[in-house]
Design an enzyme around this catalytic site. Structure first.
Site, PDB file in Angstrom:
ATOM      1  N   ASP A   1      25.752  -1.783  -3.242  1.00  9.95           N
ATOM      2  CA  ASP A   1      24.570  -2.481  -2.724  1.00  9.95           C
ATOM      3  C   ASP A   1      25.269  -3.396  -1.531  1.00  9.95           C
ATOM      4  O   ASP A   1      26.206  -3.968  -1.603  1.00  9.95           O
ATOM      5  CB  ASP A   1      24.265  -3.703  -3.606  1.00  9.95           C
TER       6      ASP A   1
ATOM      7  N   ASP B   1      20.031   0.257  -2.266  1.00  2.56           N
ATOM      8  CA  ASP B   1      19.984  -1.281  -2.217  1.00  2.56           C
ATOM      9  C   ASP B   1      20.567  -1.657  -0.730  1.00  2.56           C
ATOM     10  O   ASP B   1      21.484  -2.416  -0.713  1.00  2.56           O
ATOM     11  CB  ASP B   1      20.428  -2.045  -3.265  1.00  2.56           C
TER      12      ASP B   1
ATOM     13  N   ASN C   1      16.509   0.723  -6.101  1.00  5.68           N
ATOM     14  CA  ASN C   1      15.311   0.133  -6.521  1.00  5.68           C
ATOM     15  C   ASN C   1      14.845  -0.868  -5.522  1.00  5.68           C
ATOM     16  O   ASN C   1      13.740  -1.257  -5.599  1.00  5.68           O
ATOM     17  CB  ASN C   1      15.596  -0.670  -7.660  1.00  5.68           C
ATOM     18  N   HIS C   2      15.486  -1.215  -4.308  1.00 12.57           N
ATOM     19  CA  HIS C   2      14.974  -2.241  -3.294  1.00 12.57           C
ATOM     20  C   HIS C   2      14.527  -1.326  -2.036  1.00 12.57           C
ATOM     21  O   HIS C   2      13.886  -1.902  -1.284  1.00 12.57           O
ATOM     22  CB  HIS C   2      16.232  -3.163  -2.807  1.00 12.57           C
TER      23      HIS C   2
ATOM     24  N   ASP D   1      -2.084 -10.179   2.942  1.00 10.84           N
ATOM     25  CA  ASP D   1      -2.314  -9.823   4.337  1.00 10.84           C
ATOM     26  C   ASP D   1      -1.541  -8.181   4.560  1.00 10.84           C
ATOM     27  O   ASP D   1      -0.353  -7.945   4.774  1.00 10.84           O
ATOM     28  CB  ASP D   1      -1.147 -10.528   4.852  1.00 10.84           C
TER      29      ASP D   1
ATOM     30  N   ASP E   1      -2.293  -5.705   6.436  1.00 11.55           N
ATOM     31  CA  ASP E   1      -1.854  -5.478   7.867  1.00 11.55           C
ATOM     32  C   ASP E   1      -0.619  -6.126   8.552  1.00 11.55           C
ATOM     33  O   ASP E   1      -0.237  -5.781   9.709  1.00 11.55           O
ATOM     34  CB  ASP E   1      -2.767  -5.558   8.817  1.00 11.55           C
TER      35      ASP E   1
ATOM     36  N   SER F   1       0.119  -8.877   9.424  1.00  7.30           N
ATOM     37  CA  SER F   1      -0.002  -9.740  10.912  1.00  7.30           C
ATOM     38  C   SER F   1       0.374 -11.217  10.770  1.00  7.30           C
ATOM     39  O   SER F   1       0.560 -11.805  11.748  1.00  7.30           O
ATOM     40  CB  SER F   1      -1.415  -9.835  11.026  1.00  7.30           C
TER      41      SER F   1
ATOM     42  N   GLU G   1     -10.556 -10.734   4.234  1.00  6.89           N
ATOM     43  CA  GLU G   1      -9.429 -10.362   3.215  1.00  6.89           C
ATOM     44  C   GLU G   1      -9.247 -11.359   2.353  1.00  6.89           C
ATOM     45  O   GLU G   1      -9.295 -11.201   1.051  1.00  6.89           O
ATOM     46  CB  GLU G   1      -7.939 -10.415   3.804  1.00  6.89           C
TER      47      GLU G   1
ATOM     48  N   HIS H   1      -7.957 -18.018  10.704  1.00 11.02           N
ATOM     49  CA  HIS H   1      -6.781 -17.261   9.624  1.00 11.02           C
ATOM     50  C   HIS H   1      -6.237 -18.242   9.077  1.00 11.02           C
ATOM     51  O   HIS H   1      -6.110 -19.697   9.159  1.00 11.02           O
ATOM     52  CB  HIS H   1      -6.093 -16.418  10.740  1.00 11.02           C
TER      53      HIS H   1
END
Length: 753
Positions: free
Chosen positions: A179, A208, A240-241, A665, A667, A669, A676, A711
């Site tokens: 890792d 990882d 796994n990451h 979120d 997208d 942004s 949303e 937002h």
């Protein structure tokens, strides 16, 4: 003359005796001193590891919560269905024609003012070397080159098998690294100490690469560049990451969006595809198996070799078949009948009949009852089954699900292979890959070895399994292997042998928890396949510290993290302390304190040993627990100017809240739009059986939008997070551990400000 000589010999013997006694005394003192330091080091290590694994459990439970919502919520419109599909499934990125174009990066112009590294394809060794030097100097690669490199990387990965075969015949030696977790200094140090990749110097990086560290992007670019330059000598395994859902919590998603604000979304979408094409394992000379996590008693290399790995986009959620309109309508009615109880705070990974872990199931068949299968939950319950499992206590229900989850998912019979590509309008689209294939991948990415025999569910991480020496030996004999190399676990020395030296753990991120906490290591294999391990410390500061200074520094950091964990559970601790304070005098014994702390935090730490560092000395072995909790609060409030009750909630749930924010979120942004927020809140309110009008949801969103820009950013989301459990009886707020004094908004939903 003789008498004088005798006297001199006598004094000489006395001096020698004193010297021996002094040496023995010094040796005894030194051994005790080193033993105490070692005890402190091990205790500190236990703190860091327990907190890390507890965070992984939260991650798994949180995604289990969302998976449950997805499986038991029927969208009322196509817009809702599209929104949920985009947010809570693998399709998190818009698949429009513009983003699907392979040559999209060509439309991105590199300005003349750009002073970073330049790439041209096909890559040459000088390009990869220049990339390492540029990143060492803190330069950033332009988005055009990033996307171009990712595109070429995917083209290469698609051609690779699931299990790479590597031979020592073509290289002097093969170096295996563990890792890195975004720590660029470690990668640069490895190349400096061991040499850059070349035809004579092969490398295998065992997953990882990203998350937690601040230079995950740079590490990926370097690794991908060298893989393209030396495709036969440079190999990568998936960890796994390397999972876009895991990246939402552990920092990589945030890092990409911060470094590439304009093209970050496209980079993340492309990385999601690249990650799912990474090979699953590497085999050296058909004798040494390298994989990220481990194995289980059902690990089958033949199955792993044939899996369509690109379909396993995220391990966090098992993709089940899509339901037809008729099935969704029946599910909607069943959910309405079974949702009889009051709401649960939706930021917690708790719900009625909620699977506690999408990566772990109970025993699923009689002939495999010895092993708790570690696969994501995917099956859904009908109304009768669901209503039977509703319980008044969420914790009891979670425990019940841990025992029954395996039966809920695996009862479905697999479809005949001949119809795997067909679609039935009544039953929906057939799921891919199969549960068996899914189990195989989850186990090799998430599992850990244990000293005991057998194979059992990995309850500490919440995913994968623990495998014993017998499981290792069985696999080695079956495939005629010598030993396994895996990563996945941080080790104090950077490596560790177990299972009679048949399993070698390699971890290459030094100073992982704190400066001085651990060494990094890599292993070199020659034609004889004898492991030669190299250890290192990439941080120069550690070389200037004595062992005592290093341990003290790491211990201080660990205790600070533990106090934050204790403070985050102050309300629960207070309730349990009062149960032991029978006489209502505000005092409990120190042994009761240790028992209560473990029962609340479930960290498995030696609390009696840690007590002197966490609790001030008290008379008669009694603790005034209210004062102790106040001191914990003061310590945290000194760093944060925020209400204590809200701060406790944020400390406990900050990681979950940030993950939820990034999931909503969709997208990336950096903001949650009102639409949303409205769609997500409808999902939660449906789960909690609350009828909330759109106007009320919009009012709630506007109240969170403090700067009124239309937002909700992450700071507003966290700052506004005070939930009131409406189902609590009036005048009995103590029954709701997370309830705070918030004004009633007039809506029949949890109130937020």
């Amino acid at each position: 003359m003789g008498s004088g000589t005798s006297t001199q010999h006598h004094f000489a013997f006395q001096n020698a005796e004193r010297a021996f006694k002094a040496a023995a005394l010094i040796q005894r003192w030194y051994r005790r001193y080193m033993a105490r330091l070692e005890m402190r080091r091990r205790c500190t290590w236990s703190i860091f590891q327990s907190i890390e694994y507890a965070g992984q459990q939260d991650q798994v439970k949180l995604h289990g919560f969302f998976s449950y919502l997805m499986d038991h919520f029927t969208p009322s419109s196509h817009n809702e269905r599209d929104f949920l599909t985009r947010i809570f499934t693998e399709e998190r990125f818009a698949q429009d024609s513009k983003m699907e174009k392979c040559s999209d990066y060509e439309s991105i112009e590199v300005p003349d003012s750009y002073r970073g590294p330049h790439l041209s394809f096909p890559l040459l060794p000088d390009h990869a070397t220049a990339l390492v030097e540029a990143f060492r100097l803190k330069q950033q690669l332009h988005a055009r080159y990033v996307l171009n490199l990712l595109y070429e990387t995917k083209k290469h990965l698609v051609q690779l098998p699931n299990i790479n075969r590597v031979s020592t015949c073509y290289s002097e030696e093969i170096t295996v690294c563990g890792d890195l977790h975004g720590q660029l200094d470690d990668l640069i140090f490895i190349f400096y100490k061991n040499g850059l990749p070349s035809p004579e110097r092969s490398y295998v990086f065992n997953g990882d690469f990203v998350d937690r560290g601040k230079d995950s992007v740079e590490i990926l670019m370097i690794l991908f560049a060298f893989m393209l330059v030396y495709p036969k000598e440079f190999h990568l395994n998936r960890g796994n990451h390397e999972d876009h859902m895991v990246n939402l919590r552990y920092g990589f998603t945030k890092e990409v969006m911060n470094k590439y604000k304009i093209h970050g979304k496209e980079i993340l979408r492309t990385l999601k595809d690249v990650f799912c094409w990474l090979p699953l394992a590497t085999l050296i000379d058909e004798k040494v198996l390298i994989l990220h996590g481990g194995v289980s008693d059902i690990t089958d290399l033949e199955i792993l070799d044939k899996i369509e790995r690109c379909k396993i986009v995220s391990i966090m959620r098992y993709k089940t078949r899509q339901k037809s309109e008729k099935q969704m309508e029946e599910q909607r009615k069943a959910n309405q009948k079974s949702s009889a109880q009051g709401p649960i705070p939706w930021f917690l990974p708790q719900s009625r009949s909620l699977p506690s872990s999408p990566l772990r199931l109970g025993p699923y068949k009689a002939h495999k009852s010895s092993r708790s299968s570690s696969i994501p939950c995917g099956g859904s319950l009908d109304g009768q089954e669901l209503s039977q499992q509703v319980r008044s206590s969420v914790e009891l229900e979670l425990e019940r699900c841990r025992q029954q989850a395996g039966l809920l998912v695996t009862e479905e019979k697999e479809e005949p292979s001949g119809s795997a590509s067909e679609t039935d309008s009544d039953t929906g689209e057939l799921r891919k890959p199969t549960q068996e294939e899914w189990r195989q991948v989850v186990d090799i990415l998430w599992s850990d070895p244990m000293a005991q025999e057998g194979c059992k569910a990995n309850t500490i991480r919440g995913g994968g399994c623990y495998f014993g020496p017998d499981v290792t030996e069985q696999l080695l004999q079956k495939y005629n292997l010598q030993f396994l190399i895996r990563s996945h676990e941080c080790k104090p020395e950077g490596y560790e042998f177990c299972h009679n030296r048949k399993v070698l753990t390699i971890f290459s991120a030094s100073n992982y928890y704190e400066v001085g906490s651990n060494r990094g290591a890599y292993v070199k294999l020659g034609p004889a396949l004898t492991p030669h391990i190299v250890q290192y410390q990439a941080n120069k500061v550690t070389h200037t510290l004595t062992m005592r200074q290093r341990i003290s520094r790491v211990e201080e950091s660990a205790l600070r993290a533990l106090r934050e964990k204790l403070f985050a559970h102050s309300s629960d601790l207070l309730i349990e302390f009062k149960k032991h304070d029978v006489d209502k005098v505000g005092l409990i014994t120190l042994s009761d304190w240790a028992a209560v702390v473990e029962s609340v935090l479930h960290l498995g730490l030696p609390w009696r040993m840690l007590r002197p560092q966490l609790v001030n000395s008290s008379a008669d072995n009694m603790l005034e627990y209210k004062s102790w909790l106040k001191n914990l609060a003061k310590e945290q409030l000194s760093h944060e100017n925020i209400q204590s009750s809200l701060l406790e909630t944020l400390y406990r749930n900050r990681s979950n809240l940030e993950t939820i924010f990034r999931i909503i979120d969709s997208d990336h942004s950096g903001f949650i739009s009102l639409d949303e927020f409205r769609q997500t809140w409808k999902l939660f309110s449906s789960h909690m059986n609350i009828d909330v009008a759109d106007d009320c949801i919009c009012d709630l969103a506007r109240s969170i939008d403090f700067n009124k820009d239309g937002h909700i950013d992450i700071n507003e989301f966290l700052e506004a997070f005070r939930l009131v459990e409406k189902s609590c009886p009036e005048g009995d707020a103590s029954e709701c551990p997370q309830a705070t004094n918030a004004e009633d908004s007039g809506c029949s939903s949890p109130d937020a400000r």
